[in-house]
Enzyme design. Structure first.
Site, mmCIF file in Angstrom:
data_model
loop_
_atom_site.group_PDB
_atom_site.id
_atom_site.type_symbol
_atom_site.label_atom_id
_atom_site.label_comp_id
_atom_site.label_asym_id
_atom_site.label_seq_id
_atom_site.Cartn_x
_atom_site.Cartn_y
_atom_site.Cartn_z
ATOM 1 N N SER A 145 0.839 -1.193 0.000
ATOM 2 C CA SER A 145 0.000 0.000 0.000
ATOM 3 C C SER A 145 0.881 1.252 0.000
ATOM 4 C CB SER A 145 -0.942 -0.036 1.218
ATOM 5 O OG SER A 145 -1.927 0.959 1.149
ATOM 6 N N ASP A 196 -7.931 -4.931 -6.594
ATOM 7 C CA ASP A 196 -7.367 -3.973 -5.630
ATOM 8 C C ASP A 196 -7.451 -2.555 -6.186
ATOM 9 O OD1 ASP A 196 -5.866 -2.463 -3.879
ATOM 10 O OD2 ASP A 196 -4.231 -3.904 -3.737
#
Length: 264
Positions: A145, A196
């Protein structure tokens, strides 16, 4: 035992795409959310954290990623609610800043990512210089991330043996992507999972992804350099099944670990 297996995969890495080596770095990225492995390097002002693990023959630098708010956790956090909420707010603020700053190695990068990285850059430089020549030559960098974005900046700034990120957002503009590719050709594996959504921001108007894309499908298939058709099919399949929640659920580091684990 798990750490030993992962370090063995990195110790024997000889270049190119290696699922065991990338899986090992995913485990290090996960560990950065907890107690980490190795020496903690952090800045309280930006809430940036990373760990430098010196294995002697090699070293691993892992960056902590964004802490996504979880309502139940907040309700059960007792006295730490305010502290946890503030940390999450700062993480999300860093993610959402889309202004760009000049980047010395070349091009421009996301201002929030640049500020977070700058807050620990001097500490990182000192720690890396303290490594043995062998460990410094075999430096692996990773993050999930937001941690993936910071890991990308670290690789651009310091160089590395291999960079592997998981669910990383875009980091810089076209000029940054070109400069990064010249410096790190064949060293960066950018893993993104199913649907994602974080791996698809900021919008590709002023930002470009870098590195070799590695796509994990819902079936658990791993596709280095996937075609547009494969990615669109996976996204459409997800939405048609009503799995809107997985747009964020697919972002979890555990999903990356499961997707990269070789099946017998």
């Amino acid at each position: 035992m798990r750490c030993a297996v992962h370090d063995a995969a990195l110790k024997t890495y000889d270049g190119g795409w290696s699922q065991p080596a990338v899986l090992a770095l995913a485990a290090y990225a996960e560990a950065a959310y907890g107690d980490g492995r190795g020496m903690l390097i952090e800045d309280a002002g930006t809430d940036t954290q990373c760990y430098l693990h010196d294995a002697g023959t090699h070293a691993v630098l892992s960056f902590r990623g964004t802490e996504v708010p979880q309502l139940i956790q907040l309700l059960q956090a007792n006295g730490s609610v305010a502290s946890r909420a503030w940390r999450q707010a700062r993480d999300l603020y860093t993610d959402c800043m889309v202004l760009q700053s000049s980047w010395l190695p070349g091009g421009q990068v996301h201002s929030g990512f640049a500020s977070a990285f700058a807050s620990v850059e001097t500490q990182l430089d000192d720690a890396l210089q303290a490594l043995s020549p062998e460990a410094r030559e075999h430096l692996y960098i990773t993050g999930h991330s937001l941690g993936g974005a910071l890991a990308t900046l670290a690789a651009s700034r310091f160089g590395c043996r291999m960079l592997a990120t998981f669910g990383s957002p875009r980091v810089g503009n076209r000029e940054f992507a070109r400069a990064f590719a010249l410096q790190n050709a064949g060293k960066y594996f950018r893993v993104f999972n199913r649907s994602d959504i974080v791996a698809r921001v900021p919008a590709p108007i002023r930002f470009r992804h870098v590195g070799l894309p590695i796509f994990i499908t819902h079936q658990g298939d791993i596709h280095p350099r996937p075609g547009l058709l494969i990615r669109l099919f996976s996204l459409a399949r997800n939405l048609l099944r009503g799995r809107h929640a997985s747009l964020m659920g697919d972002h979890g580091i555990q999903n990356y670990l499961e997707g990269l684990t070789e099946r017998s």
